[in-house]
Design an enzyme around this catalytic site. Structure first.
Site, short mmCIF file in Angstrom:
data_model
loop_
_atom_site.label_atom_id
_atom_site.label_comp_id
_atom_site.label_asym_id
_atom_site.label_seq_id
_atom_site.Cartn_x
_atom_site.Cartn_y
_atom_site.Cartn_z
N ASN A 1 2.04 1.41 12.99
CA ASN A 1 2.05 2.45 14.04
C ASN A 1 0.64 2.90 14.41
OD1 ASN A 1 1.91 3.59 11.41
ND2 ASN A 1 2.52 5.58 12.20
N ASP B 1 5.48 8.18 1.67
CA ASP B 1 5.61 8.17 3.14
C ASP B 1 4.41 8.89 3.76
OD1 ASP B 1 6.90 7.25 5.39
OD2 ASP B 1 8.15 9.02 5.63
N GLY C 1 5.59 14.41 9.99
CA GLY C 1 4.83 13.74 8.95
C GLY C 1 4.12 14.65 7.97
#
Length: 417
Positions: free
Chosen positions: A96, A306, A325
């Protein structure tokens, strides 16, 4: 380079030295001797740390940085230093970026940025061109360039036929396909878990059904096509049940969950702190209990940080407008050790290598030194001072941690905090 680890307690059930405190001599990247006491020579760097413990190198299966395109969030080289000091010898890096890593040249760029580094970077190539979910990307070419798996980060595959084709095609070269578990039409414009808390706070909710429906569909497709499917960052109780049953059927499915999804509930949202705006959303204690059970019985293969750095311009805004996030590399070990204990923590931080076909290195004479160094004792609180990342968007600030990571020895290099 040569290193001598003094009085290191080995945590590696596959090693003949498991739970023993020994000296370990490493020459040119290989473990040459393990004994109760080894004398240090002039050409060897002695590594002597308080209550030193070592294990096989840890692997994080879901990491984002920023480069290329978002270097203000995190560069590759600095991010790798953060990961190494957090105890990881290998990471899987998502595509990404800008541009999206969807071809062999972009995979080659990522690999080149990590060349000759202590920590190994394994790129995940985009599954579809520009991660738009329309056409498959150049999967085989990317694998030849070094990609270890293929997935569109946090983007669900809407077209079931596209996933079917991907699973069939990837079998030609033993490729691993990732499918983010969210049915977007069910999720709608939701941003947090749909439950009592979302109603009280007036925030639009994402029902657990959105995750579970997508997982059900993907497992049906996997049963039809065969192949290997990885479902990243599951977060609900029913998701654990679905994957457990699929594994009992013999399907080649693996999954992960996140550190924050097994430690934090949607009760945290009362502060409207945008660090708690994550994908998938923080769920309920019932979901956490089911995830922990899935970790204990092996249904959940790995736990990831993550890690998703986000600059202040995208976090210090209204909750609705903030980007998703949280960072997590620095807090992963201490949080997991506090929750699971040292043996399970080491197991879960190394287990993911087999899923992503990364070679494991048992701690024994003659093997390559791929080691995480840490102290499993000492309880404290994770604070902003503990953050090494360029971005500071951590959901775990103020939470209890146990132990500390010292760093790593890998690729014939040493990185210490």
């Amino acid at each position: 380079m040569n290193f001598l680890l003094k009085a290191a307690t080995v945590i590696d059930p596959k090693s003949p030295f498991h739970n023993q405190t020994v000296d370990i001599l490493i020459k040119n990247g290989t473990i040459t001797d393990i004994d109760t006491t080894i004398k240090v020579s002039k050409d060897t760097e002695e590594v002597k740390l308080h209550n030193l413990h070592i294990s096989q190198g840890w692997f994080d299966s879901s990491v984002c940085f920023g480069e290329p395109g978002y270097e203000e969030r995190e560069t590759i080289l600095h991010g790798l230093q953060v990961a190494a000091k957090s105890g990881f010898t290998a990471i899987a890096l998502h595509p990404n970026t800008f541009p999206i890593a969807d071809n062999s040249a972009s995979i080659g760029f990522l690999k080149s940025k990590a060349y000759n580094n202590a920590i190994s970077l394994y790129p995940i190539g985009a599954l579809t061109m520009q991660s738009t979910g329309i056409d498959l990307a150049e999967l085989y070419d990317m694998q030849q360039a070094g990609a270890i798996a293929f997935g569109d980060y946090k983007k669900a595959i809407k077209n079931p036929n596209l996933l079917k084709i991907a699973l069939l095609y990837a079998q030609n070269f033993n490729g691993l396909v990732l499918s983010y578990p969210q049915e977007n039409d069910i999720a709608g414009k939701g941003i947090v878990n749909e439950e009592e808390q979302s109603t009280l706070l007036g925030l639009k909710g994402i029902p657990a059904l959105a995750e579970e429906l997508q997982i059900s569909r993907d497992l049906f497709l996997l049963e039809y096509t065969g192949g290997a499917l990885h479902i990243p960052t599951i977060s609900t109780a029913k998701s654990v049940d679905l994957i457990r049953e699929a594994k009992k059927k013999g399907l080649q499915v693996s999954c992960s969950t996140t550190v924050h999804n097994i430690t934090l509930t949607d009760k945290e949202l009362t502060t409207f702190d945008t660090c708690y705006k994550v994908q998938p959303p923080l769920r309920t204690q019932k979901d956490i209990d089911a995830l922990l059970k899935g970790i204990a019985d092996g249904t959940i293969d790995m736990i990831t940080s993550d890690h998703r750095p986000m600059d202040i311009e995208n976090k210090k805004v209204e909750f609705d407008n903030a980007k998703y996030g949280t960072i997590g590399l620095e807090s992963s070990f201490g949080t997991l050790n506090e929750l699971l204990g040292i043996d399970k923590t080491v197991e879960i931080l190394t287990k993911g290598k087999s899923v992503f076909k990364i070679k494991e290195q048992t701690i024994d004479k003659g093997n390559i030194a791929d080691l995480s160094l840490f102290n499993p004792e000492g309880s404290t609180t994770f604070t902003e001072k503990d953050i090494l990342s360029t971005s500071k968007n951590s959901a775990l600030i103020g939470k209890p941690i146990k132990g500390t990571s010292y760093g790593i020895i890998a690729n014939n290099k040493i990185v210490l905090k």
